[in-house]
Motif scaffolding. Structure first.
Motif, PDB file in Angstrom:
ATOM      1  N   ASP A 235     -74.796 -28.862  64.612  1.00 29.79           N
ATOM      2  CA  ASP A 235     -74.113 -29.535  63.508  1.00 29.79           C
ATOM      3  C   ASP A 235     -74.567 -29.026  62.143  1.00 29.79           C
ATOM      4  O   ASP A 235     -73.832 -29.142  61.169  1.00 29.79           O
ATOM      5  N   ASP A 236     -75.785 -28.442  62.055  1.00 25.19           N
ATOM      6  CA  ASP A 236     -76.264 -27.956  60.762  1.00 25.19           C
ATOM      7  C   ASP A 236     -75.920 -26.487  60.516  1.00 25.19           C
ATOM      8  O   ASP A 236     -76.424 -25.875  59.583  1.00 25.19           O
ATOM      9  N   GLY A 237     -75.033 -25.896  61.336  1.00 18.08           N
ATOM     10  CA  GLY A 237     -74.514 -24.564  61.048  1.00 18.08           C
ATOM     11  C   GLY A 237     -74.786 -23.479  62.076  1.00 18.08           C
ATOM     12  O   GLY A 237     -73.874 -22.754  62.451  1.00 18.08           O
ATOM     13  N   PRO A 238     -76.038 -23.292  62.511  1.00 16.94           N
ATOM     14  CA  PRO A 238     -76.287 -22.206  63.461  1.00 16.94           C
ATOM     15  C   PRO A 238     -75.456 -22.354  64.743  1.00 16.94           C
ATOM     16  O   PRO A 238     -75.185 -23.466  65.192  1.00 16.94           O
ATOM     17  N   HIS A 239     -75.072 -21.200  65.281  1.00 13.50           N
ATOM     18  CA  HIS A 239     -74.279 -21.185  66.500  1.00 13.50           C
ATOM     19  C   HIS A 239     -74.428 -19.830  67.176  1.00 13.50           C
ATOM     20  O   HIS A 239     -74.974 -18.897  66.599  1.00 13.50           O
ATOM     21  N   GLY A 240     -73.956 -19.741  68.400  1.00 10.41           N
ATOM     22  CA  GLY A 240     -74.027 -18.486  69.124  1.00 10.41           C
ATOM     23  C   GLY A 240     -73.523 -18.636  70.543  1.00 10.41           C
ATOM     24  O   GLY A 240     -72.760 -19.546  70.849  1.00 10.41           O
TER      25      GLY A 240
END
Length: 132
Positions: free
Chosen positions: A60-65
């Motif tokens: 939810d705070d931005g990081p993804h992958g």
């Protein structure tokens, strides 16, 4: 519990951030906590869920992958984008028996942001404190 952290340059002049913890729990106990909702969010951020190899994850705070490697009781490797415009890097987390406990080693390869050291130190602290 012991911990060590360091940042080291690699041959390609990019950075690798390293963080480690040793906890008085078996690899099985650490793995079960890591893949639980609470453990995954402690590591990757609020809202994150780990799936199988090839599945996406998003915090939810931005990081993804994407989950790149998933070896139960041993290793999880994910691609890491700090946000939608950030380049991909890789985060590798490995578990290894260490005496009567388990050593958790995290390496974030090609990490160009110095603030990532604090993020991973905090993530391992949250992950391991949630095991007591």
């Amino acid at each position: 519990m012991t911990s060590t952290t360091e940042s080291i340059p690699d041959e390609a002049q990019s950075r690798a951030v390293r963080a480690s913890r040793t906890v008085p729990a078996s690899p099985e106990q650490v793995w079960q906590h890591l893949i639980s909702r609470e453990g995954t969010q402690a590591l990757l951020g609020p809202g994150a869920q780990l799936g199988s190899k090839g599945e996406s994850w998003h915090s939810d705070d931005g990081p993804h992958g994407v989950v790149r490697s998933y070896h139960p009781l041993e290793q999880i490797r994910v691609s890491w984008h700090a946000d939608d415009d950030a380049p991909a890097s890789l985060v590798d987390l490995q578990l290894a028996p260490d005496g009567t406990g388990t050593r958790i080693d995290l390496v974030h390869e090609h990490a160009d942001d110095a603030s990532l050291q604090a993020r991973w130190d905090g993530a391992l602290e949250r992950l391991t404190s949630g095991m007591s």
